[in-house]
Design a protein around this motif. Structure first.
Motif, PDB file in Angstrom:
ATOM      1  N   ALA A 174     -11.964   3.593  -2.705  1.00 30.92           N
ATOM      2  CA  ALA A 174     -10.943   2.543  -2.617  1.00 30.92           C
ATOM      3  C   ALA A 174     -10.884   1.736  -3.905  1.00 30.92           C
ATOM      4  N   GLY A 175     -12.060   1.502  -4.510  1.00 27.62           N
ATOM      5  CA  GLY A 175     -12.088   0.773  -5.773  1.00 27.62           C
ATOM      6  C   GLY A 175     -11.328   1.494  -6.871  1.00 27.62           C
ATOM      7  N   LEU A 176     -11.350   2.838  -6.849  1.00 27.78           N
ATOM      8  CA  LEU A 176     -10.600   3.607  -7.845  1.00 27.78           C
ATOM      9  C   LEU A 176      -9.099   3.368  -7.708  1.00 27.78           C
ATOM     10  N   ILE A 177      -8.642   3.196  -6.467  1.00 26.89           N
ATOM     11  CA  ILE A 177      -7.214   2.931  -6.247  1.00 26.89           C
ATOM     12  C   ILE A 177      -6.807   1.629  -6.923  1.00 26.89           C
ATOM     13  N   PHE A 178      -7.622   0.585  -6.725  1.00 25.77           N
ATOM     14  CA  PHE A 178      -7.270  -0.718  -7.296  1.00 25.77           C
ATOM     15  C   PHE A 178      -7.518  -0.765  -8.806  1.00 25.77           C
ATOM     16  N   ALA A 179      -8.363   0.157  -9.306  1.00 25.59           N
ATOM     17  CA  ALA A 179      -8.553   0.245 -10.748  1.00 25.59           C
ATOM     18  C   ALA A 179      -7.417   1.007 -11.413  1.00 25.59           C
ATOM     19  N   THR A 180      -6.737   1.861 -10.664  1.00 32.51           N
ATOM     20  CA  THR A 180      -5.667   2.701 -11.211  1.00 32.51           C
ATOM     21  C   THR A 180      -4.309   2.030 -11.117  1.00 32.51           C
ATOM     22  N   TRP A 181      -4.052   1.338  -9.994  1.00 36.10           N
ATOM     23  CA  TRP A 181      -2.761   0.695  -9.763  1.00 36.10           C
ATOM     24  C   TRP A 181      -2.910  -0.818  -9.651  1.00 36.10           C
ATOM     25  N   ARG A 182      -1.807  -1.519  -9.883  1.00 34.11           N
ATOM     26  CA  ARG A 182      -1.793  -2.963  -9.639  1.00 34.11           C
ATOM     27  C   ARG A 182      -2.102  -3.223  -8.172  1.00 34.11           C
ATOM     28  N   THR A 183      -2.602  -4.418  -7.881  1.00 40.17           N
ATOM     29  CA  THR A 183      -3.005  -4.743  -6.513  1.00 40.17           C
ATOM     30  C   THR A 183      -1.858  -4.585  -5.533  1.00 40.17           C
ATOM     31  N   ASP A 184      -0.646  -5.047  -5.905  1.00 40.95           N
ATOM     32  CA  ASP A 184       0.468  -4.974  -4.965  1.00 40.95           C
ATOM     33  C   ASP A 184       0.901  -3.535  -4.696  1.00 40.95           C
ATOM     34  N   VAL A 185       0.555  -2.615  -5.596  1.00 43.83           N
ATOM     35  CA  VAL A 185       0.824  -1.196  -5.367  1.00 43.83           C
ATOM     36  C   VAL A 185      -0.352  -0.531  -4.652  1.00 43.83           C
ATOM     37  N   GLY A 186      -1.557  -0.905  -5.027  1.00 48.05           N
ATOM     38  CA  GLY A 186      -2.746  -0.302  -4.429  1.00 48.05           C
ATOM     39  C   GLY A 186      -2.924  -0.613  -2.956  1.00 48.05           C
ATOM     40  N   LEU A 187      -2.473  -1.802  -2.515  1.00 47.05           N
ATOM     41  CA  LEU A 187      -2.647  -2.179  -1.106  1.00 47.05           C
ATOM     42  C   LEU A 187      -1.949  -1.221  -0.153  1.00 47.05           C
ATOM     43  N   PRO A 188      -0.643  -0.953  -0.310  1.00 49.13           N
ATOM     44  CA  PRO A 188      -0.010  -0.007   0.615  1.00 49.13           C
ATOM     45  C   PRO A 188      -0.589   1.401   0.509  1.00 49.13           C
ATOM     46  N   ILE A 189      -1.048   1.789  -0.675  1.00 47.85           N
ATOM     47  CA  ILE A 189      -1.669   3.112  -0.801  1.00 47.85           C
ATOM     48  C   ILE A 189      -2.941   3.178   0.039  1.00 47.85           C
ATOM     49  N   ALA A 190      -3.760   2.137  -0.048  1.00 45.92           N
ATOM     50  CA  ALA A 190      -5.009   2.108   0.713  1.00 45.92           C
ATOM     51  C   ALA A 190      -4.740   2.143   2.217  1.00 45.92           C
ATOM     52  N   TYR A 191      -3.795   1.338   2.685  1.00 46.12           N
ATOM     53  CA  TYR A 191      -3.480   1.327   4.118  1.00 46.12           C
ATOM     54  C   TYR A 191      -2.884   2.669   4.556  1.00 46.12           C
ATOM     55  N   ALA A 192      -2.080   3.278   3.706  1.00 45.12           N
ATOM     56  CA  ALA A 192      -1.467   4.566   4.054  1.00 45.12           C
ATOM     57  C   ALA A 192      -2.524   5.663   4.162  1.00 45.12           C
ATOM     58  N   VAL A 193      -3.515   5.648   3.277  1.00 44.18           N
ATOM     59  CA  VAL A 193      -4.600   6.633   3.348  1.00 44.18           C
ATOM     60  C   VAL A 193      -5.351   6.491   4.668  1.00 44.18           C
ATOM     61  N   ASP A 194      -5.643   5.249   5.060  1.00 45.46           N
ATOM     62  CA  ASP A 194      -6.342   5.014   6.324  1.00 45.46           C
ATOM     63  C   ASP A 194      -5.516   5.542   7.501  1.00 45.46           C
ATOM     64  N   ALA A 195      -4.246   5.213   7.546  1.00 44.48           N
ATOM     65  CA  ALA A 195      -3.393   5.655   8.654  1.00 44.48           C
ATOM     66  C   ALA A 195      -3.296   7.177   8.703  1.00 44.48           C
ATOM     67  N   LEU A 196      -3.194   7.802   7.540  1.00 39.89           N
ATOM     68  CA  LEU A 196      -3.072   9.260   7.492  1.00 39.89           C
ATOM     69  C   LEU A 196      -4.361   9.940   7.966  1.00 39.89           C
ATOM     70  N   LEU A 197      -5.494   9.481   7.494  1.00 40.38           N
ATOM     71  CA  LEU A 197      -6.764  10.117   7.856  1.00 40.38           C
ATOM     72  C   LEU A 197      -7.119   9.887   9.323  1.00 40.38           C
ATOM     73  N   PHE A 198      -6.618   8.805   9.906  1.00 40.90           N
ATOM     74  CA  PHE A 198      -6.921   8.548  11.318  1.00 40.90           C
ATOM     75  C   PHE A 198      -6.299   9.599  12.230  1.00 40.90           C
ATOM     76  N   THR A 199      -5.276  10.300  11.767  1.00 40.39           N
ATOM     77  CA  THR A 199      -4.650  11.333  12.598  1.00 40.39           C
ATOM     78  C   THR A 199      -5.642  12.439  12.959  1.00 40.39           C
ATOM     79  N   VAL A 200      -6.640  12.690  12.112  1.00 38.81           N
ATOM     80  CA  VAL A 200      -7.635  13.721  12.396  1.00 38.81           C
ATOM     81  C   VAL A 200      -8.470  13.313  13.614  1.00 38.81           C
ATOM     82  N   SER A 201      -8.842  12.032  13.682  1.00 36.14           N
ATOM     83  CA  SER A 201      -9.594  11.546  14.832  1.00 36.14           C
ATOM     84  C   SER A 201      -8.759  11.620  16.105  1.00 36.14           C
ATOM     85  N   PHE A 202      -7.488  11.287  15.990  1.00 34.46           N
ATOM     86  CA  PHE A 202      -6.617  11.333  17.163  1.00 34.46           C
ATOM     87  C   PHE A 202      -6.467  12.769  17.663  1.00 34.46           C
ATOM     88  N   TRP A 203      -6.359  13.715  16.729  1.00 34.27           N
ATOM     89  CA  TRP A 203      -6.277  15.134  17.099  1.00 34.27           C
ATOM     90  C   TRP A 203      -7.543  15.582  17.827  1.00 34.27           C
TER      91      TRP A 203
END
Length: 433
Positions: A174-203
């Motif tokens: 997660a730290g790499l995301i905020f080091a690569t993108w501005r905070t306002d861009v990194g935040l939705p990316i981080a939340y989107a990764v969490d939402a996407l990966l949670f689909t595996v648990s739901f499956w």
């Protein structure tokens, strides 16, 4: 039942983590789903405090996130355990997982539209905590239905090791995301990764068979209800089982008296000049737990589990105390790693004892208590450490806490020796899907 061949481990396999539970398809899917979801959750765990600090510019609001997460956990953890004993546990996991997924998507939406509301963040963190409190007891209570009883310690070790590994690598990624993108861009990316990966648990949960409550031979005609009476009944059962009660008590002692993490910023600044030192201190315990899990093949072969649990708790306290005396960063990190490995052992043993010792009809409620203890103990430990440090200094709070935890835990089990006498039972294996 899915057969799992028994083989006598040789050489390094005696120490390597026991992977036999992965031979059970249902457990393998759940383990994979939970591991991927936990890794994704670390992105949100980093992103929410970052967003809160960006919005408010102060640590007070960041601290309020802890309260927003803990209070719902305290209430709904106990209720979630009662629900897990009264309802189909698969359905509980699906409903709670859906709520958790929805709250993560809400975090993503508010970040995309830049709502900028600290209060909304607190509300969404509270909703996530409610969902976790509902699902956590059910997720733990299903373990003995997925694998044979003799593999429960190994399965618990795999779960804990996976969690600690995600706690190490998730925040770094997660730290790499905020080091690569501005905070306002990194935040939705981080939340989107969490939402996407949670689909595996739901499956993985969708693939589980139905898991309705097993019949209670003593009260077969009485329908189970997930209310206050059910919660009280769980506490009443716990009060009559000294082995489980003592296992909870010494864990609380260890976490409340010897958890040093609230002292890490001060110690890192005063002894090591700040900088990267604080990051090493915060990751040291998790690294030790992960390495302990990878070399944990021996835990499942322990028979005197009660004695081993006491030794592990004492080892945690002594290692923490020794770390507080260290003047070199590398030595402090190593000793905290030793403490983390001891904590892994004690966590696995306590969970295994709880799952095997308690009847299925009580497992959900006792896992609810366990959720509150595991989540609440370290937070109370933070409060204790900070208060003692304010009055007597960080050294006294750190070293004194570790020594006090060891002494009090040993005195407690000597005065009430039921835990010391406990041995792993050779429970018969039942058919599992």
């Amino acid at each position: 039942m899915t057969g799992v061949k028994e083989a006598r481990p040789r050489g390094g396999r005696r120490w390597a983590i026991d992977l036999r539970p992965l031979g059970v398809p249902a457990y393998r899917r759940v383990w994979l789903g939970n591991g991927v979801a936990m890794f994704g959750f670390q992105f949100t765990a980093v992103a929410v405090p970052v967003e809160m600090f960006m919005l408010t510019g102060g640590s007070l609001w960041v601290g309020l996130l802890g309260i927003a997460g803990f209070l719902p956990l305290l209430v709904f953890g106990l209720w979630g355990g009662a629900v897990a004993d009264a309802r189909d546990r698969r359905r509980v996991l699906l409903v709670g997982g859906g709520l958790l997924w929805a709250s993560t998507l809400a975090l993503l939406v508010q970040a995309l539209f830049r709502v900028g509301s600290p209060v909304l963040l607190l509300v969404l963190v509270a909703v996530q905590s409610i969902a976790f409190a509902i699902t956590s007891p059910a997720r733990s209570a299903i373990l003995p239905r997925l694998v044979p009883a003799e593999l429960v310690p190994a399965a618990s070790t795999l779960n804990f090791t996976t969690f600690t590994a995600t706690s190490v690598f998730g925040p770094l990624t997660a730290g790499l995301i905020f080091a690569t993108w501005r905070t306002d861009v990194g935040l939705p990316i981080a939340y989107a990764v969490d939402a996407l990966l949670f689909t595996v648990s739901f499956w993985a949960t969708l693939r589980l068979p139905a898991m309705p409550p097993e019949p209670d031979p003593d009260h077969a005609a009485i329908p189970r209800r997930a209310g206050l009476a059910s919660i009280v009944d769980g506490f009443r059962y716990l009060a009559t089982t000294p082995v489980l009660l003592l296992s909870f008590a010494i864990d609380l002692i260890a976490m409340v008296l010897a958890m040093p993490r609230a002292l890490f910023p001060e110690v890192a600044h005063e002894r090591f000049g700040g900088g990267a030192a604080v990051g090493w201190l915060y990751s040291a315990i998790a690294i030790g737990s992960m390495l302990g899990g990878l070399t944990s093949g021996w835990i499942g072969r322990l028979r005197r589990q009660g004695l081993a649990l006491v030794v592990a708790v004492a080892g945690w306290g002594l290692a923490v105390a020794a770390a507080g005396l260290a003047g070199q960063l590398w030595l402090m990190v190593v000793l905290l790693g030793v403490a983390g490995a001891a904590d892994l052992v004690s966590s696995v043993l306590r969970q295994s004892m709880l799952l095997i010792y308690a009847p299925d009809r009580m497992r959900g409620r006792l896992q609810g208590v366990n959720t509150v203890v595991v989540a609440g103990g370290p937070r109370l430990g933070d409060l204790r450490a900070g208060g003692v440090a304010a009055g007597f200094g960080a050294g006294v709070a750190w070293v004194g806490g570790g020594l006090a935890a060891t002494a009090l835990a040993v005195l407690l089990v000597v005065a009430f020796p039921a835990l010391l006498r406990y041995r792993a039972a050779a429970a018969p294996a039942a058919d599992r899907d």
